[in-house]
Design an enzyme around this catalytic site. Structure first.
Site, short mmCIF file in Angstrom:
data_model
loop_
_atom_site.label_atom_id
_atom_site.label_comp_id
_atom_site.label_asym_id
_atom_site.label_seq_id
_atom_site.Cartn_x
_atom_site.Cartn_y
_atom_site.Cartn_z
N LYS A 166 0.87 -1.19 0.00
CA LYS A 166 0.00 0.00 0.00
C LYS A 166 0.91 1.24 0.00
CE LYS A 166 -4.00 1.86 2.53
NZ LYS A 166 -4.88 2.16 1.41
N1 PMP Z 1 -8.04 -1.11 -2.64
C1 PMP Z 1 -7.42 0.08 -2.49
C2 PMP Z 1 -6.69 0.66 -3.64
C3 PMP Z 1 -7.50 0.75 -1.26
O1 PMP Z 1 -6.90 1.92 -1.10
C4 PMP Z 1 -8.22 0.18 -0.21
C5 PMP Z 1 -8.32 0.90 1.12
N2 PMP Z 1 -7.22 0.62 1.95
C6 PMP Z 1 -8.85 -1.06 -0.40
C7 PMP Z 1 -8.73 -1.67 -1.64
C8 PMP Z 1 -9.61 -1.73 0.70
O2 PMP Z 1 -8.72 -2.25 1.65
P1 PMP Z 1 -9.13 -2.36 3.20
O3 PMP Z 1 -10.37 -3.12 3.27
O4 PMP Z 1 -7.97 -3.06 3.83
O5 PMP Z 1 -9.29 -0.95 3.70
#
Ligand code: PMP
Length: 322
Positions: A166
């Site tokens: 991320k």
């Molecule tokens: N995809 C992207 C590109 C994101 O930024 C997020 C948010 N973190 C998610 C999916 C969803 O991930 P999560 O459920 O861990 O927040």
């Protein structure tokens, strides 16, 4: 940098955890020559702390910190704090600001030092910020569903950027998707992957219901391994719903029975149309509603936390005192 006005999410943020201590909001700043600002060298998380009937609790904190550690590992960035110290930093930020419910943003980045792309000589800075944050995709999104488009921008290929990390740099791609969608009058965009299959939203994973089964794009489609995605897969299986991670062809977006986003910020958000084509009946379908109800019930402490996903803030507060 002063706090913005009273309706702004940052209005009541008093403290930000920065490199080992809580610093005042206006002092939590970096130099303009910070490496991450120029070269995208930041890894971050988005986590939620919920107000439950039993007090404040953070949703899936160990899983989020694990993903953060993995993100840093990919980019060979050594985190100068242990998991326990980062956990404490999160609680210090929540308790310091006296928030009952908030969004939590840990970010680890290459700081100020030498010029040039090479990040290795540079210091690693660590920040944990918290702020109150309501419904990410609009107040009525959960009841009505949102209108989305398929983006003309593709998600980056796994040969060029690892979606498993991320990274702040990945969010330029997300911004292309988001701004195009908003400019065209949609709430959000769905990016296709490098080969034309469905990937995800600019900040959300995607699920569809087709013929009674729950389908979601697999890891090879450059998705972030979402922690809400994992929770929804688990809850669906608990309910006896068949779940499959698939190569998802674009066409299925228009023919499926139900479609929804998942994410920390977006939680479970139903989608009611794609490219102005109505999804199912045009309102949140039965499986979406069941999963949304279960998810919302667990995070708010109204349904038993049978998977141990919530870490109560009070418990950590008490442990820190003893
Ligand atoms: N995809 C992207 C590109 C994101 O930024 C997020 C948010 N973190 C998610 C999916 C969803 O991930 P999560 O459920 O861990 O927040």
């Amino acid at each position: 940098m002063q706090n913005p006005n009273s309706t702004h999410p940052f209005a009541n943020v008093r403290w930000i955890w920065m490199n080992g201590e809580l610093v005042e909001f206006e002092k939590a700043t970096v130099h303009v020559l910070t490496h991450a600002l120029h070269y995208g060298s930041g890894l971050f998380e988005g986590i939620r702390c919920y107000k439950t009937r039993q007090g404040s609790a953070v949703f899936r904190l160990p899983e989020h910190l694990k993903r953060l550690e993995n993100s840093c590992k990919v980019y060979r960035m050594e985190i100068p704090y242990t998991r326990e110290q980062l956990t404490q930093a999160v609680f210090d930020a929540i308790i310091g600001n006296e928030f009952e419910a908030c969004y939590i943003r840990p970010i680890i980045f290459r700081g100020f030092g030498s010029p040039g792309i090479n990040p290795l000589p540079l210091p690693v800075d660590v920040v944990v910020a918290v702020w109150p944050w309501g419904k990410y995709l609009g107040d009525e999104a959960a009841e009505r569903g949102v209108d989305v488009q398929v983006s003309s921008w593709r998600r980056f290929s796994p040969a060029s950027s690892p979606a498993v990390a991320k990274a702040t740099a990945n969010y330029l791609n997300s911004q292309l998707v988001k701004v195009e969608a908003l400019t065209n009058g949609y709430v959000e965009g769905i990016a296709l992957d490098h080969s034309g299959n469905v990937s995800e939203g600019s900040g959300e994973n995607l699920f569809m219901v087709a013929d009674g089964r729950l389908l979601t794009p697999n890891m090879a489609s450059s998705i972030l391994p979402g922690i809400t995605r994992d929770a929804i897969i688990t809850l669906a299986r608990d309910m006896g719903i068949e779940v499959k991670e698939v190569n998802m062809p674009r066409g299925m977006l228009y023919t499926c029975d139900e479609l929804f986003f998942t994410g920390t910020a977006a939680e479970v958000t139903p989608i009611r149309s794609v490219d102005r084509i109505t999804v199912g009946e045009g309102h949140p379908g039965p499986i979406t509603q069941r999963l949304m109800g279960e998810f919302n019930g667990i995070v708010r402490g109204e349904i038993e936390d049978r998977h141990g996903w919530l870490t109560p803030v009070a418990r950590v507060e008490a442990a820190a005192r003893s």
